[in-house]
Write an enzyme that holds these catalytic residues in place. Structure first.
Site, short mmCIF file in Angstrom:
data_model
loop_
_atom_site.label_atom_id
_atom_site.label_comp_id
_atom_site.label_asym_id
_atom_site.label_seq_id
_atom_site.Cartn_x
_atom_site.Cartn_y
_atom_site.Cartn_z
N ASN A 108 49.15 25.17 62.64
CA ASN A 108 49.76 25.56 63.92
C ASN A 108 48.64 26.12 64.79
O ASN A 108 48.19 27.25 64.60
CB ASN A 108 50.85 26.60 63.69
CG ASN A 108 51.55 27.03 64.97
OD1 ASN A 108 51.17 26.61 66.07
ND2 ASN A 108 52.55 27.88 64.85
N ARG B 88 52.30 21.44 63.94
CA ARG B 88 53.33 21.84 64.89
C ARG B 88 52.84 21.49 66.29
O ARG B 88 51.74 21.86 66.70
CB ARG B 88 53.57 23.35 64.81
CG ARG B 88 54.59 23.82 65.86
CD ARG B 88 54.66 25.33 65.92
NE ARG B 88 55.66 25.76 66.93
CZ ARG B 88 55.44 26.68 67.84
NH1 ARG B 88 54.26 27.29 67.92
NH2 ARG B 88 56.39 27.02 68.70
N HIS C 201 61.65 25.77 69.74
CA HIS C 201 61.98 26.38 68.45
C HIS C 201 62.92 25.49 67.65
O HIS C 201 63.63 25.95 66.76
CB HIS C 201 62.61 27.77 68.61
CG HIS C 201 61.74 28.79 69.25
ND1 HIS C 201 62.23 29.77 70.09
CD2 HIS C 201 60.40 28.99 69.19
CE1 HIS C 201 61.25 30.54 70.51
NE2 HIS C 201 60.12 30.07 69.98
N ARG D 134 57.66 36.91 78.42
CA ARG D 134 58.27 35.91 79.30
C ARG D 134 59.58 36.44 79.87
O ARG D 134 60.35 37.10 79.18
CB ARG D 134 58.50 34.61 78.55
CG ARG D 134 57.25 33.78 78.38
CD ARG D 134 57.50 32.57 77.51
NE ARG D 134 57.01 32.79 76.16
CZ ARG D 134 57.21 31.95 75.14
NH1 ARG D 134 57.91 30.84 75.32
NH2 ARG D 134 56.72 32.21 73.95
N GLU E 214 59.44 27.75 59.39
CA GLU E 214 59.05 26.55 60.12
C GLU E 214 57.97 25.76 59.37
O GLU E 214 57.95 24.53 59.42
CB GLU E 214 58.57 26.92 61.52
CG GLU E 214 59.67 27.48 62.40
CD GLU E 214 59.16 28.05 63.71
OE1 GLU E 214 59.20 27.31 64.71
OE2 GLU E 214 58.74 29.22 63.73
#
Length: 402
Positions: free
Chosen positions: A11, A96, A185, A246, A389
């Site tokens: 990742n 990813r 996600h 965010r 993940e």
């Protein structure tokens, strides 16, 4: 079991690389690590690569000038740990990738053309896709004979209903520029919703689920019969819930207003909304543990940030309850979702009339396992399920390459 049974999951971020070597069938993690502060000026004694494997924790200290150097250092630590990745015969490398646009909506074997397309999609994810592509290029150069697979964050939401994925803007503009709600996600939402069905011994096709992935980035999804029907993130990962830095949902007129009144151009506004908004913008901290400590100390700004965070979360919960026509399970996952009993309790407070409740003892019990936190015989099952993940990416890559 040799490394030949394993998948290396990578990742790549803008200034970091996270990696795991794991066996996808058993879920055994053989090694894991992180390369941090890539491209930053650091001292010779600063730990920039940390590797945890068979021989404990191994480290590299000093600057890491670029991603290629970072991956090579990680491979060197693998070798010191007893695994020469270049000659281990890995099953695959799984990457990813944040944004697949309309092009990629399932795991994809990586070719030169695939990397080029991922780079072309960078306009949709400028903070993520360029770094993802850089990591892929370096990994392919270091492991040229190993199959490499891209797994896309947007894939699980590719099949959203038209009403859920469509923005009410000029249709010709949207079509010309690929503007739609993509969601993110997805690997986590798909994995967690599957684990919920397993934990309850239920067929996913029979469940109406709400999954709340609450980390520094946060998103919610509504899932019916194992398929996503809505999600909070949109064209980019900026839409939806309040996050660490965010903003989540805002009135889009704010950008034009700031341009006229503050002279803030589009790039400055976008940077503010991504990097200096959310919890950071409201309270000065983006780490949720620090935020909760500030709330407990009586900090008014932290209290407001927390309240805004929970308010937005409850708004999406309500919307998805209506959209699904009721819900069978509500699941919390990711860093905040898994570790903050207060958020779980406050998000669901006062919803007993809908059959939604949290058992205070179960909610506050320390555990890293998947668990039910609602009372026995509750009409709606509330769970905490750790996301994974990396395992989901490893399994997708292994399945694709056979």
């Amino acid at each position: 079991m040799t490394a030949a049974h394993c998948v290396l999951v990578i990742n790549t971020g803008s200034s970091s690389i996270k990696y795991q070597l794991l066996e996808p069938d058993s879920a055994e993690v053989r090694a894991a690590g992180m390369v941090s502060r890539i491209g930053e000026p650091v001292g010779a004694d600063t730990v920039t690569v940390e590797h945890r494997g068979a021989r404990g924790t191994l480290e590299h200290r000093g600057p890491v000038p670029d991603h290629g150097t970072g991956l090579r250092l990680a491979f060197e630590l693998f070798a010191r740990d007893g695994t020469d990745l270049a000659h281990a015969g890995l099953r695959a490398v799984g990457h990813r990738v944040v944004h697949g646009g309309e092009v990629f909506y399932r795991p994809t074997v990586i070719t030169d053309a695939v990397v080029e397309t991922i780079e072309q999609l960078s306009a949709l994810a400028p903070l993520h896709n360029p770094a993802n592509a850089v990591g892929i290029r370096y990994a392919r150069s270091l492991l040229p004979d190993t199959p490499q697979v891209a797994v896309f964050d947007t894939a699980f939401f590719h099949g959203l209903p038209d009403a859920a994925k469509t923005y009410a803007i000029d249709a010709s503009v949207a079509a010309a520029h690929g503007i739609r709600r993509y969601g993110f996600h997805g690997t986590s939402h798909e994995y967690v919703s599957g684990r919920v069905a397993e934990a309850l011994g239920r067929d996913p096709a029979t469940l109406r689920q709400i999954v709340l992935h609450l980390g520094n980035g946060a998103s919610a999804s509504a899932i019916r019969g194992g398929r996503a029907v809505d999600t909070s993130m949109g064209l980019t990962p900026l839409e939806g819930l309040v996050m660490g830095t965010r903003s989540g949902d805002i009135d889009p007129g704010i950008i034009a207003y700031l341009a006229r009144t503050a002279g803030m151009d589009v790039d400055a506004s976008y940077d503010m909304l991504n990097r200096n908004s959310g919890l950071e913008g409201l309270s000065g901290v983006n780490d949720f543990r620090a935020l909760q400590a500030a709330v407990e100390s009586g900090d008014a700004a932290a209290r407001l940030a927390y309240d805004v965070y929970v308010h937005r979360l409850r708004r999406y919960l309500g919307a998805y309850l209506v959209e699904l026509g009721g819900v069978d399970t509500i699941t919390f996952t990711a860093g905040v979702g898994e570790n903050s009993p207060a958020v779980r309790a406050d998000a669901l407070h006062g919803l007993e009339f809908l059959g939604i409740a949290v058992d205070s003892v179960r909610n506050t019990a320390k555990s890293s396992a998947a668990r039910i936190i609602s009372p026995d015989n509750s009409p709606v099952t509330v769970l905490v399920v750790p996301t994974n993940e990396e395992l989901a990416i490893a399994r997708a890559a292994a399945l694709l390459v056979g």
